[in-house]
Design a protein around this motif. Structure first.
Motif, PDB file in Angstrom:
ATOM      1  N   ALA A 197      -4.668   3.131   8.532  1.00  0.00           N
ATOM      2  CA  ALA A 197      -4.037   4.098   7.634  1.00  0.00           C
ATOM      3  C   ALA A 197      -3.936   5.467   8.276  1.00  0.00           C
ATOM      4  CB  ALA A 197      -4.852   4.177   6.327  1.00  0.00           C
ATOM      5  N   PHE A 219      -1.015   5.576  10.774  1.00  0.00           N
ATOM      6  CA  PHE A 219       0.304   5.242  10.224  1.00  0.00           C
ATOM      7  C   PHE A 219       1.127   6.510  10.070  1.00  0.00           C
ATOM      8  CE2 PHE A 219       2.895   4.359   6.300  1.00  0.00           C
ATOM      9  CZ  PHE A 219       3.832   3.582   6.944  1.00  0.00           C
ATOM     10  N   SER A 277       2.074   0.632   4.001  1.00  0.00           N
ATOM     11  CA  SER A 277       1.003   1.062   4.890  1.00  0.00           C
ATOM     12  C   SER A 277       0.388  -0.164   5.564  1.00  0.00           C
ATOM     13  CB  SER A 277      -0.060   1.821   4.101  1.00  0.00           C
ATOM     14  OG  SER A 277      -1.141   2.157   4.930  1.00  0.00           O
ATOM     15  N   THR A 296      -2.421  -2.381   3.923  1.00  0.00           N
ATOM     16  CA  THR A 296      -2.176  -3.096   2.672  1.00  0.00           C
ATOM     17  C   THR A 296      -2.474  -4.583   2.867  1.00  0.00           C
ATOM     18  OG1 THR A 296      -0.426  -1.509   2.127  1.00  0.00           O
ATOM     19  CG2 THR A 296      -0.486  -3.578   0.876  1.00  0.00           C
TER      20      THR A 296
END
Length: 1095
Positions: free
Chosen positions: A114, A117, A134, A137
């Motif tokens: 995350a 990203f 993301s 996920t």
């Protein structure tokens, strides 16, 4: 309670792909791809072998597969930083440790993904395209894998180490849980408490990631909270500890306590409330059966802790809603109502439980006032939910809580509940001070939403709650004037709050004391200016959303005085008409009659005051100011008198002929008429209308004395208040006929009807002929002996209606039996005239003999004559009934049993004339009849039901209603008697029981489960036995809707009833039911052959 070892020292961890970690979890959890369900069917040895095989396979994968190198490095680095024991002889803890390490790897990887990203900017040419997900996920299948891992961690690393009574044990959840409970080795290192601490700490560390935290807390919050409660709050026992034994330090216990409070604050509050209630457990239960053995009760320290935490949840912002949702959703209602929301809304016991919880001040609160100040606004918010199903539940809870608080702390409830609810109405009172800033014409004083919400809340609390507590009634009393004005405004157009206003007014008028109710009606009519009403500057106006708002009136200019006067007069006229409509719904309770009599008395005062004013006018010695003040008072007095006349006219027009419901009201009406006539005679101003009214009222008294109504001594005591007025009329009235009639009526009343002149009979017949000019009264009296003459208003005073105790309200100790007997009905049953009048009179006198044998013999003789249908005996049936009823109260068994037999035989001859009176006497209160007398009347009714046989269906409704009301009587013997009679009646109704079978069943279930008296519970179960015996094979048809409920009740009684006799009755009923169902499912085979002869 994050793992400090993972956050200290070292650089950033080198992560790997999510799929690799999830593949490792799948390998660890479900070898061979068979899924986790394959482990649930294994036993002890197979489970241990499987766990070892999974761990070996995972280690081989790490050592041999180069693609797993990054994951191995990440796992080893996390393991090195961890400060909790990971290896153990117990394979279950080794398995749990590896699963926890993989979950920590998953968390670290998701955090790094995350952070790295960087989504691309959205393309404006394709705005409909979904944004990029993301990389952290999880897909649905990946979430299932994580959930399985979490389930194993909680099952192997948390639940086995909980103390007895803390949380729900594994063995009571699933069969696999029982297996896990047995394979965990608690003696191996590390210590059980250390394992529990490590599992909870790592799970909370993993839960710091939002996605993983939702997966953990949504299913395993209760188990984690139970572990933290045990770790942080369980009292430690002082024992000699071995050197190698591991115990928690005080710092670790403090961290556990802090972590518990943190997660309680973070999660969905209704979930926290529900899990705390589960942890707290219920009252102790005892059960000797191993198969149904309940789990251990929660320890005392845990119960106290959960109570404290629940109190803290309650006192938080929106804590009331969280507690209500937690309990209701735990009952199966769901967040938005759910499929069982209707059942939950109907569960009054659960609402009462929540109300008691909310009304009780917790120990953490400084004082009850502080607690009420914080929670009462939240309770009022429960009334205002928009979702229909949720609103029904919350409103029911709010209503019950409102009433409970008002009952336990009336002063605090008045301050923090009733004042906020009634504030919009108080703002409009003429006693309220309106700020100068709001005095501008057109200013909205109460908005549409405020007024609608106020009326709806008042309706829910007062009408739906239906608890006439003193604080509730006293709080609503000052705003009744505004409420009535609002009701009048809603009658002018369509409004959704019109019915609510009407129901509220009818409720409060019915619950008030009669003098207060009449005073309120005086205020509604404008006769009492001291009653608070709508402010003179305020007015109701239609709002934009279809509701009503309160605004400041526009100023009236001098040129518009005529228009203002017209509006005032028309408004008063409309208010009186609407008051008449409201009173038309209050006739049965007698309020309309009392208010009508009050208005008639006001008419008399008007006549007297007019004469007094004409005689006391001296203006020579008064100043101009005094004259002006006197003139103002005269105008106001004239307005008051016109208002009284107008009110009487409206009531005469709107009220029905049954406005008077008892003898007292009729006598008060006659007294008011006589007083007005005496006042007119004193001032020599009698008119034709007053003369006719006087004649009609005296004729009405003659009708009552002539036998249209059965009068007793108490009724004559009420009639005696007419004696001074009749004497005055007999002296002062110029008409000799009226003088004579007044004197004769006075004599008849004084002698209690023993002496009556022909003039009284002629007046009664004349009055009846005015009511029925075609002379049909006698014919009606011959065909229906349950008629009596009632009164309406000044123009139509008489009305014949059915003589029922609940309608007439005649205070008579004996049933109301008409004086005349139809000759046709007696001659039809007359046999040979074997007895003479002298013999009958002798036996009747013997029925009052002080010697018990003589009296009993006379009663037996009368019973035989009634059984033989002797014509002379049946002609005096009302006298016989009186004799039997008086002897029914005798203490000797021989006498009252003979009286019981006589009444039963007499009722068999004339059931429609006798039965209603007996039911009224049986249904009366203890003040009118002793419990012994009511029990004897119950025996009479049982014999009548048996004697009527199939004809009892004609009197089904009054019998069933009387017996069902008797079941609620405070006297336990009367309740048992009513149930016994109910059983005899239901045994003979067969298919006619169908329409009331649900009422009867609900009554029996409630009594059998909740009544404190053992004889009443026995009677309830015996009713079921009689019902099944009487219906036999027809029970499957008549009782098809309630047969299952009766079966559950009988099983409950057999299992839980402490009384042996009640259990025996229930067992007999179950045997009857078993025989019925066997015959229904396996009907007997009939060996018969049908022969048909062809033509």
């Amino acid at each position: 309670m994050a793992d400090p070892g993972l956050a200290a020292g070292g650089g950033p961890l080198e992560t790997c792909g999510l799929e690799r970690i999830l593949e490792a979890l799948r390998l660890l959890l479900s070898p061979g791809g068979s899924g986790s369900s394959s482990l649930q069917i294994t036993k002890h040895d197979v489970l241990l072998a499987t766990l070892k095989s999974n761990l070996s396979a995972l280690e081989d994968k790490f050592l041999k597969d180069p693609h797993w190198k990054k994951l191995k490095l990440l796992r080893d680095e996390i393991a090195n930083r961890a400060e909790w024991p990971q290896n153990s002889v117990d394979v279950t803890w080794s398995f749990t440790s590896q699963t926890l390490l993989l979950l920590l790897c998953l968390k670290e990887t998701m955090i790094h993904l995350a952070a790295d990203f960087n989504p691309a900017k959205p393309n404006p040419r394709t705005p409909e395209a979904a944004p990029a997900l993301s990389p952290d996920t999880l897909s649905i299948s990946q979430q299932k894998t994580v959930q399985s891992a979490l389930q194993f961690v909680v099952t192997l690393g948390v639940c086995p180490y909980l103390m007895p009574g803390v949380g729900v044990p594994l063995r009571y959840r699933t069969e696999f849980g029982a297996v896990v409970q047995d394979v965990v080795c608690l003696d191996a290192a590390p210590d059980a408490t250390r394992r529990l601490y490590s599992s909870c700490r790592v799970l909370l560390n993993v839960a710091q990631h939002a996605s993983l935290g939702s997966l953990i807390f949504c299913r395993h919050f209760g188990d984690i909270a139970a572990g933290l409660c045990q770790l942080g709050f369980c009292p430690t026992k002082r024992q000699s500890l071995k050197a190698e034994e591991e115990v928690l330090t005080e710092e670790e216990r403090a961290l556990s306590r802090e972590a518990l409070r943190d997660i309680l604050d973070q999660v969905y509050q209704p979930l926290a409330v529900r899990e705390l209630l589960i942890l707290q457990g219920g009252p102790p239960q005892s059960c000797t059966d191993v198969k149904t053995q309940v789990r251990c009760r929660a320890p005392a320290w845990l119960r106290r802790l959960c109570g404290q935490l629940l109190s803290e949840r309650l006192m938080r912002p929106s804590g009331v809603q969280a507690v209500v949702r937690g309990i209701l959703e735990g009952a199966g209602a769901g967040v938005a109502g759910g499929s069982h929301a209707e059942a939950t809304a109907a569960d009054w016991k659960k609402c009462d439980l929540i109300a008691k919880i909310l009304a009780s001040c917790p120990q953490q609160s400084l004082s009850p006032e502080d607690y009420y100040r914080d929670t009462c606004p939240q309770i009022l918010d429960l009334f205002h939910f928009q979702d229909k199903l949720t609103a029904r539940q919350f409103q029911r809870v709010a209503t019950t809580t409102f009433i409970t608080m008002s009952r336990e702390h009336p002063q605090l409830a008045a301050k923090y509940l009733l004042q906020p609810v009634l504030a919009p109405l108080h703002r409009c009172l003429n006693t309220a001070e309106i700020p100068e800033s709001d005095m501008v014409p057109g200013t909205i004083l109460v908005t549409e939403e405020e007024l609608s919400r106020c009326i709806e809340d008042v309706f829910k609390v007062y009408v739906v709650g239906n608890e006439p507590l003193t604080v509730l009634v006293d709080s609503l009393l000052p705003v009744l004037g505004v409420l009535f004005s609002l009701y009048c405004f809603t009658k002018q157009s369509v409004s959704h709050i019109r019915s609510l206003c009407q129901e509220i007014l009818l409720w409060i008028l019915g619950k008030l004391e009669r003098n207060k109710a009449v005073a309120s009606l005086k205020g509604f009519a404008g006769l009492d200016r001291s009653v608070p009403s709508l402010h003179s500057l305020c007015q109701f106006r239609a709002a934009t959303q279809g509701g009503i708002m309160v605004t400041i009136k526009e100023a009236i200019w001098d040129c518009d005085e005529d228009e203002a006067l017209y509006q005032k007069v028309s408004s008063e006229q409309c208010q009186l008409e609407h008051l008449g409509d409201l009173l038309s719904h209050c006739q049965e309770c007698g309020l309309a009659g009392d208010f009508f009599i009050f208005c008639l008395k006001e008419l008399t005062h008007v006549a007297v005051e007019n004469e007094a004013e004409l005689k006391t006018q001296h203006f020579s010695s008064k100043s101009l100011l005094e004259l002006e003040q006197h003139q103002t008072l005269l105008v106001e007095g004239q307005e008051q008198k016109l208002l009284v006349l107008q009110l009487v006219a409206v009531l005469c027009e709107r009220m029905s002929e049954q406005i008077f419901t008892n003898i007292t009201q009729v006598v008060d009406f006659v007294a008011a008429t006589l007083q007005r006539a005496c006042a007119s005679l004193a001032h020599q101003t009698e008119s034709t209308v007053e003369s006719q009214t006087l004649s009609m009222s005296m004729g009405l008294v003659a009708v009552m004395l002539g036998g249209a109504v059965q009068l007793n001594s108490s009724d004559f005591a009420v009639l005696k208040q007419l004696l001074p007025l009749l004497e005055k009329v007999s002296i002062t009235h110029p008409d000799p006929v009226i003088q004579e009639l007044a004197a004769d009526l006075r004599i008849t009343i004084s002698t209690h009807g023993a002496f009556s002149t022909e003039a009284v009979s002629v007046a009664a017949q004349s009055t009846l002929n005015k009511k029925d000019p075609e002379g049909k009264i006698e014919e009606q009296q011959q065909t229906s002996h349950e008629r009596y003459t009632d009164v309406s208003h000044s123009h139509l005073e008489q009305q014949q209606s059915h003589e029922k105790p609940n309608q007439t309200g005649l205070k008579s100790s004996a049933p109301l039996i008409p004086q005349e007997v139809s000759e046709s009905s007696t001659t039809a049953n007359q046999k040979s005239g074997s007895i003479t009048t002298e013999q009958l009179q002798e036996v009747l006198l013997s029925a009052y003999d002080p010697q018990i044998p003589t009296r009993a013999a006379a009663l037996r003789t009368l019973s035989r004559w009634i059984e033989r249908r002797e014509a002379r005996v049946l002609e005096v049936q009302e006298k016989l009934l009186k004799i039997f009823l008086e002897n029914l109260e005798h203490e000797d068994a021989f006498v009252y049993l003979s009286a019981i037999q006589g009444i039963a035989l007499l009722s068999d001859a004339y059931p429609e004339k006798i039965l209603i009176g007996l039911l009224a006497q049986y249904d009366s209160s203890k003040d009118k009849h002793t419990p012994e007398t009511r029990m004897k009347v119950g025996e009479v009714l049982m014999r009548i039901v048996r004697a009527l046989g199939d004809m009892v269906s004609k009197y089904r409704e009054p019998l069933i209603h009387t017996f069902l009301r008797g079941v609620r009587d405070p006297d336990s013997a009367h309740r048992a008697s009513s149930l016994s009679n109910l059983g005899e009646l239901c045994q003979r109704l067969d298919f006619l029981l169908g329409s009331v079978v649900h009422e009867v069943t609900a009554c029996l279930i409630a009594v059998a489960k909740t009544d404190h008296e053992v004889q009443v519970r026995r009677a309830a179960i015996h009713v079921i036995v009689l019902l099944l015996r009487g219906l036999s094979q027809k029970a499957t048809e008549v009782l098809r809707d309630v047969l299952k409920d009766l079966y559950h009740l009988l099983k409950h009684v057999v299992r839980s009833e402490p009384d042996d006799v009640a259990r025996l009755h229930a067992q007999l009923a179950l045997e009857e039911l078993d025989e019925i169902m066997r015959n229904f499912l396996f009907p007997p085979q009939k060996l018969e052959k049908k022969i048909v002869v062809l033509p």
